[in-house]
Write an enzyme that holds these catalytic residues in place. Structure first.
Site, PDB file in Angstrom:
ATOM      1  CE  LYS A   1      34.304  36.259  77.255  1.00 20.42           C
ATOM      2  NZ  LYS A   1      33.312  36.362  76.186  1.00 20.42           N
TER       3      LYS A   1
ATOM      4  CE1 TYR B   1      15.622  49.582  74.505  1.00 23.16           C
ATOM      5  CE2 TYR B   1      17.085  49.276  72.619  1.00 23.16           C
ATOM      6  CZ  TYR B   1      15.997  49.891  73.200  1.00 23.16           C
ATOM      7  OH  TYR B   1      15.279  50.821  72.495  1.00 23.16           O
TER       8      TYR B   1
ATOM      9  N   GLY C   1      20.829  44.878  79.509  1.00 23.53           N
ATOM     10  CA  GLY C   1      21.996  45.596  79.029  1.00 23.53           C
ATOM     11  C   GLY C   1      21.925  45.757  77.520  1.00 23.53           C
TER      12      GLY C   1
END
Length: 342
Positions: free
Chosen positions: A80, A183, A179
């Site tokens: 990450k 959504y 977001g």
């Protein structure tokens, strides 16, 4: 506290601190485990309160990617990246190009994609300076719809385990964060007949959720008090913590956010409260599954593998119930078995 002393360090293979004076880039890339393949995970841009907070976040996120990729059966390790800064005011093309150069220096040990605060368009800019970017438009594209689809299927699996019926018709679902992923998740839930309660700091996103899905809007800090069937955290992590866990009225926690539990101890607390937790790195793997098809993209094959999240979670739930263990512990055990066998 030194990096090696942090509990989240957990035997990371490599942690790289990246800086570019001209663009102002301050980033951290964490490579947790490469036994299954190159460390792969998104890049997040967030206005962290301190460098220590950023370090803690990237360490937890990268370990989560190791388990996520293992549980999804992907030939990828866990990594990450976080960029420290406000994505709305400090993100520039120059900054993304500098990030790309730092990724390139790792020679393929880390492959990056988009995450919170970073878009596929931002990744395309970074890709001008590195060969190790995934989730690009024209290839696998935006992973958000696939993350949402997998999360939706995971919610169905949780309902099936808990109630014997996976139907969402008439079920109340609280979605925290509307977001890109939130959504699309709301759209799936609405089409399945769910009643939505939503919270977000973005007023335009809330307005859209009301218009398109008939959602009820509530303040983020009050969402834990809602009597709902499912609480779906889809924003940042650690929303299940010492302050909120006693307020939760949902029977299921199943959302797309990473690191939903503030500490591993909350896994046991949820079990004791009778709340079924869908381990985040299992339920939200749809995006990285789609990214894994980057170089020979096949949307149908990707969708079919994402649909396997339902079965994987069902296995976790069944094994946890059989052994009277928290679901998070069972998922971690299964992931470690896959890593050991690599």
């Amino acid at each position: 506290m030194s990096l090696f002393e942090q509990t989240a360090f957990d035997n990371h293979e490599q942690v790289v601190f990246c800086h570019d004076r001209a663009s102002g880039l301050k980033a951290i890339i964490a490579i947790h485990d490469t036994r299954l393949g190159p460390a792969t995970g998104g890049c997040r841009m967030w206005n962290y309160a301190s460098e220590q907070e950023a370090i803690f976040d990237v360490l937890r996120l990268s370990k989560g990617m190791t388990y996520k990729n293992a549980m999804a059966g992907l030939p990828m390790g866990g990594g990450k990246a976080v960029i420290i800064g406000d994505s709305k005011t400090q993100k520039t093309p120059e900054l993304m190009r500098a990030f790309g150069r730092h990724v390139q220096r790792l020679g393929g040990q880390y492959v990056s994609a988009e995450d919170v605060g970073i878009s596929p368009a931002d990744m395309a800019i970074a890709a001008q300076h590195t060969d190790y970017i995934a989730g690009l438009e024209g290839k696998s594209g935006d992973p958000s719809p696939f993350t949402a689809y997998g999360t939706f299927l995971g919610i169905q699996a949780a309902l099936k385990h808990q109630t014997g019926n996976e139907s969402l018709n008439g079920k109340r679902v609280a979605v925290q964060g509307i977001g890109h992923v939130g959504y699309h998740l709301c759209r799936h839930l609405h089409q399945a007949g769910a009643q939505l309660v939503v919270a977000d700091i973005n007023q335009e996103a809330l307005k859209l959720a009301v218009q398109e899905f008939g959602a009820k809007v509530i303040e983020s800090h009050n969402i834990y008090d809602e009597a709902v069937d499912v609480y779906a955290p889809c924003a940042l992590g650690a929303t299940v913590n010492d302050d909120t866990i006693g307020r939760l009225k949902a029977g299921i926690i199943a959302g797309a956010a990473n690191n939903q539990l503030a500490t591993d101890a909350h896994d046991e607390i949820l079990k004791n409260k009778g709340i079924l937790y869908a381990p985040d790195y299992v339920i939200n793997a749809g995006g990285i599954i789609n990214v894994s098809y980057e170089h020979a993209y096949d949307a149908d094959a990707s969708k079919k593998q994402v649909e396997g999240i339902y079965d994987t979670l069902s296995q976790v739930f069944a094994q946890a119930a059989q052994n009277d263990l928290p679901t998070g512990i069972v998922a971690a055990q299964l992931a470690e078995q896959k890593l050991t066998a690599a």
